[in-house]
Design an enzyme around this catalytic site. Structure first.
Site, PDB file in Angstrom:
ATOM      1  N   GLY A 119      -8.098  10.048   9.614  1.00 29.21           N
ATOM      2  CA  GLY A 119      -8.344  10.215  11.042  1.00 29.21           C
ATOM      3  C   GLY A 119      -9.377  11.271  11.395  1.00 29.21           C
ATOM      4  O   GLY A 119      -9.659  11.498  12.560  1.00 29.21           O
ATOM      5  N   LYS A 132       0.874  -1.171   0.000  1.00 33.55           N
ATOM      6  CA  LYS A 132       0.000   0.000   0.000  1.00 33.55           C
ATOM      7  C   LYS A 132       0.911   1.220   0.000  1.00 33.55           C
ATOM      8  O   LYS A 132       1.651   1.462   0.952  1.00 33.55           O
ATOM      9  CB  LYS A 132      -0.915   0.014   1.221  1.00 33.55           C
ATOM     10  CG  LYS A 132      -1.873   1.192   1.131  1.00 33.55           C
ATOM     11  CD  LYS A 132      -2.836   1.280   2.287  1.00 33.55           C
ATOM     12  CE  LYS A 132      -3.617   2.588   2.147  1.00 33.55           C
ATOM     13  NZ  LYS A 132      -3.971   3.169   3.432  1.00 33.55           N
ATOM     14  N   ALA A 179      -9.485   6.277   4.008  1.00 38.68           N
ATOM     15  CA  ALA A 179      -9.305   7.493   4.810  1.00 38.68           C
ATOM     16  C   ALA A 179     -10.587   8.310   4.934  1.00 38.68           C
ATOM     17  O   ALA A 179     -11.276   8.578   3.960  1.00 38.68           O
ATOM     18  CB  ALA A 179      -8.217   8.398   4.242  1.00 38.68           C
ATOM     19  N   GLY A 180     -10.872   8.691   6.151  1.00 40.02           N
ATOM     20  CA  GLY A 180     -12.007   9.566   6.413  1.00 40.02           C
ATOM     21  C   GLY A 180     -13.297   8.855   6.782  1.00 40.02           C
ATOM     22  O   GLY A 180     -14.220   9.482   7.299  1.00 40.02           O
ATOM     23  N   ASN A 240      -9.808   2.337   9.695  1.00 38.37           N
ATOM     24  CA  ASN A 240      -8.869   2.133  10.791  1.00 38.37           C
ATOM     25  C   ASN A 240      -9.312   2.908  12.031  1.00 38.37           C
ATOM     26  O   ASN A 240      -9.863   2.335  12.960  1.00 38.37           O
ATOM     27  CB  ASN A 240      -7.449   2.537  10.367  1.00 38.37           C
ATOM     28  CG  ASN A 240      -6.404   2.208  11.421  1.00 38.37           C
ATOM     29  OD1 ASN A 240      -6.718   1.958  12.578  1.00 38.37           O
ATOM     30  ND2 ASN A 240      -5.152   2.196  11.040  1.00 38.37           N
ATOM     31  N   THR A 241      -9.130   4.226  12.002  1.00 41.87           N
ATOM     32  CA  THR A 241      -9.409   5.042  13.192  1.00 41.87           C
ATOM     33  C   THR A 241     -10.798   4.794  13.779  1.00 41.87           C
ATOM     34  O   THR A 241     -10.948   4.653  14.993  1.00 41.87           O
ATOM     35  CB  THR A 241      -9.285   6.542  12.836  1.00 41.87           C
ATOM     36  OG1 THR A 241      -7.971   6.794  12.335  1.00 41.87           O
ATOM     37  CG2 THR A 241      -9.538   7.418  14.053  1.00 41.87           C
TER      38      THR A 241
END
Lengths: 259, 259, 259, 259
Positions: free
Chosen positions: A161, A100, A187-188, A209-210
């Site tokens: 994040g 990645k 992301a986001g 993830n976050t």
């Protein structure tokens, strides 16, 4: 669904359309249990951590290798040269030619560099890598990455994040419409509803993830994302009802008792 | 989830937080199969249809009564008087004192009348009904309905049948924050992601009809909504990660190999 | 514009479509200068202040009466009875039969009560008042207010003082489409762009208070709102270009030099 | 405003923050009158038209040169090489070293190519051009353009000609926060409220074309944009009131007559 609906990237097939990042979990145990609960079969890991000798962060030993693919990311590199070196290091350490690609010179928002990402992708593809590039939701960049042989694209929904969701919606639509390779929204994504919306648009997968790692209950949140992504995918395949400007009664309105 | 998470309205418990409308399906068979696939245990039915003698629309005979509650709605009435009469008719026909109150004099957008709805609710509660009122997302009206003994409120997300989603988001937030009775988001929910978002906010349930009934594959769409609502509920219980303005790396960024 | 574009409510004509509230200014001097800079010819004043004997808040003496209409509001009342009493008091004190009706039992969000507002409007119209009711953006309520003889409606964009903008956009559209009396968007307007958007939709006027009063420079902000409201009105009259899904070149693309 | 608020790009000062495109007008006369009504002092023109020998499209002869700057754009080129050639041609034809760089290989959405744009910018800056690059709202690309000596950046709000507004809002915020050169929002601006919003965020200028050219009344729409951009700028300088979650009364609520 009774029919098979398999995501294929390069030569690998994935039963889950939820990819997981492994940062920010409060413990390795919680991370492992969340991954298992998510049923994801692809998790990313920062090369820094692979390289680490810290006992309490040994992601490699903790994962059931046979069923879950470890995808090293190049998080922390700032240009193509560093990224290529990191990818080669990861290939050696993890015995995988998948990477990645994350190149973000920007320390505040960690947004990806389009120029370095294209250059690194081109070089890595020539070296035999399967490259999964993290990029801005830039439809032209996506086509250029296709031209140099990328096997999927990973446009962002919002800065990493932030949990803001699909702030690039209008451009993700164009990317999905035009792409010849799988589109993974990265992301986001801060809530299961965001992930479902990405899938309803026709995204092929989502990386989270976050939103899972910092939840009060990461294991339950992982399950929630799993379900919402399946829901979004199934809705996409069944095709959403069209948005209408005027109302339409769902109950029959004709000639009620009092007319 | 391993712990019980039961929705209770008045004296009834519901295992599912997805309520279904029964209009617009292309056939009764498809309607029944979609209801079963959704695992909903509360479906609404227009009183007009209950009253109907048409063989091919016999919703009563088609449903497995023991597990699924039939909720008559007053769709088609234009004022409190008509609504009260319809509710009494429904109570006799269906042997239930539950009623979904829909009073919409507006033929174009089918938006509910706040004045008539409050008046009818007050009268029906006095007559022993459990009233589920369809209303605009008006927080003050919700409190007034509570004051006259309503057992839940059903604010709209967007005009019926538009599939626009949570266009009343900011007001649903206030309603959910203030309400002492369950809040069920009704009307406008056009995609599983909308339903998930409603649940993530803390709504107690969601009513869906058009989005499932007019889909290319209503059975699959019913399953998708089921999953997304569970996902949204689980995410609410696990609590969403906060939205942030600045990015935060999910992968560790400190001191990569090249510093 | 060269042609006249006059707003008329009841028997009064207004050259400006910006109405101003007078709360929250840091001084009476700044309030007066901001009002003058705005070119508004209708400003609201809380009855409480009219009643006040405090020298430094004497709004009546400070305003140039001939050109600016003072509109008393009933802010602080909680039901129709209190509102009617307040309106009569204001009529006597200010020698005007105009009243801005604000009935908000809710202490947190100051949202208006639809039931009490309709009841008070009906009574006040019968008593000869020109009633300007502050309401939720509820299209059915607007029609009911028309039925009892209201001369305009004042639906909210967002809760008072939040500066969130047009959070009720989809319902304002319906109200504007259906209304036979002027529609003035009240509450929540936090920026000139919000006011312009309301006017572009076809709203007849906008009421602003907090966004001007708490700005670092209220006089300049008043001028900014004036311009943006004129801009939005002119754009509405010239009709906005349609929103399109696909791009269209604004520069000619055909056969550039290299084909 | 009484104090001067001048936009400066490279060595030129602009009194207006509205830049205009000249495509799509139904006649040259209407185009000229709209430009004059807008008070813009910078208008873009496609090189193709400059090159044209058509009498009825002679933009050069039609404009009052002393006060309005003509900015040639490279619309229609697909890569850096074509762009550089076009810029040099324009420099010779129009005797200006300014160029609006538009490189869009994508025929459907006309989105700009980040790679070619950076390469062309670098080359053109070295050749002494003042380059105004049309780009995706990519904050990292903006910094890279700064690094090669760009004098301003022109990120898009939405695809050209769609009139969708600021669909890149979250990224424009970051660009404006980080940029050391003026930020001009280009493409997608479809209404005066969009332009005002861009200015309220702190953009330095806005480029508009389709929204004015295809309006029913381009001259009036040009005036509307002029006002809204001034409004947005003034609001930015006066600083917007903060957005709040809870309501705050703008009228004093304490102890009304009935307590």
């Amino acid at each position: 669904m009774s029919y098979p609906d398999i995501l294929k990237i390069a030569d690998k097939e994935f039963s889950s359309r939820l990819f997981l990042g492994t940062g920010k979990f409060s413990s390795s145990k919680l991370m492992r249990e969340s991954i298992l609960a998510s049923k994801s079969d692809l998790v990313t890991v920062a090369l820094k951590r692979v390289d680490s000798t810290l006992e309490n962060d040994d992601i490699l030993s903790g994962l059931p290798h046979p069923t879950i693919n470890l995808l090293p990311n190049t998080s922390g590199v700032r240009n193509a040269k560093e990224a290529i070196f990191a990818a080669e290091l990861a290939r050696e350490a993890l015995e995988t030619n998948w990477v990645k690609l994350e190149i973000h010179p920007d320390p505040n928002y960690l947004l990806p560099d389009p120029i370095e990402t294209l250059a690194a992708t081109e070089a890595l593809v020539k070296k035999g890598f399967v490259v999964m590039p993290y990029i801005h939701a830039d439809p032209v960049l996506c086509k250029r990455l296709e031209d140099v042989g990328v096997q999927c694209v990973m446009p962002l929904g919002a800065p990493i994040g932030t949990n803001k969701g699909l702030k690039t919606f209008d451009f993700l639509e164009i990317i999905i419409e035009q792409s010849k390779v799988p589109v993974i929204v990265d992301a986001g994504i801060g809530a299961p509803s965001h992930a479902a919306a990405a899938m309803e648009m026709g995204a092929d997968a989502v990386l989270v993830n976050t939103a899972i790692a910092v939840s009060n209950n990461p294991i339950q949140m992982a399950k929630a994302f799993k379900k919402s992504i399946e829901a979004g995918r199934e809705a996409y395949l069944a095709s959403l009802a069209p948005v209408k400007q005027n109302a339409e009664a769902s109950s029959p309105l004709t000639s009620f008792l009092y007319d």
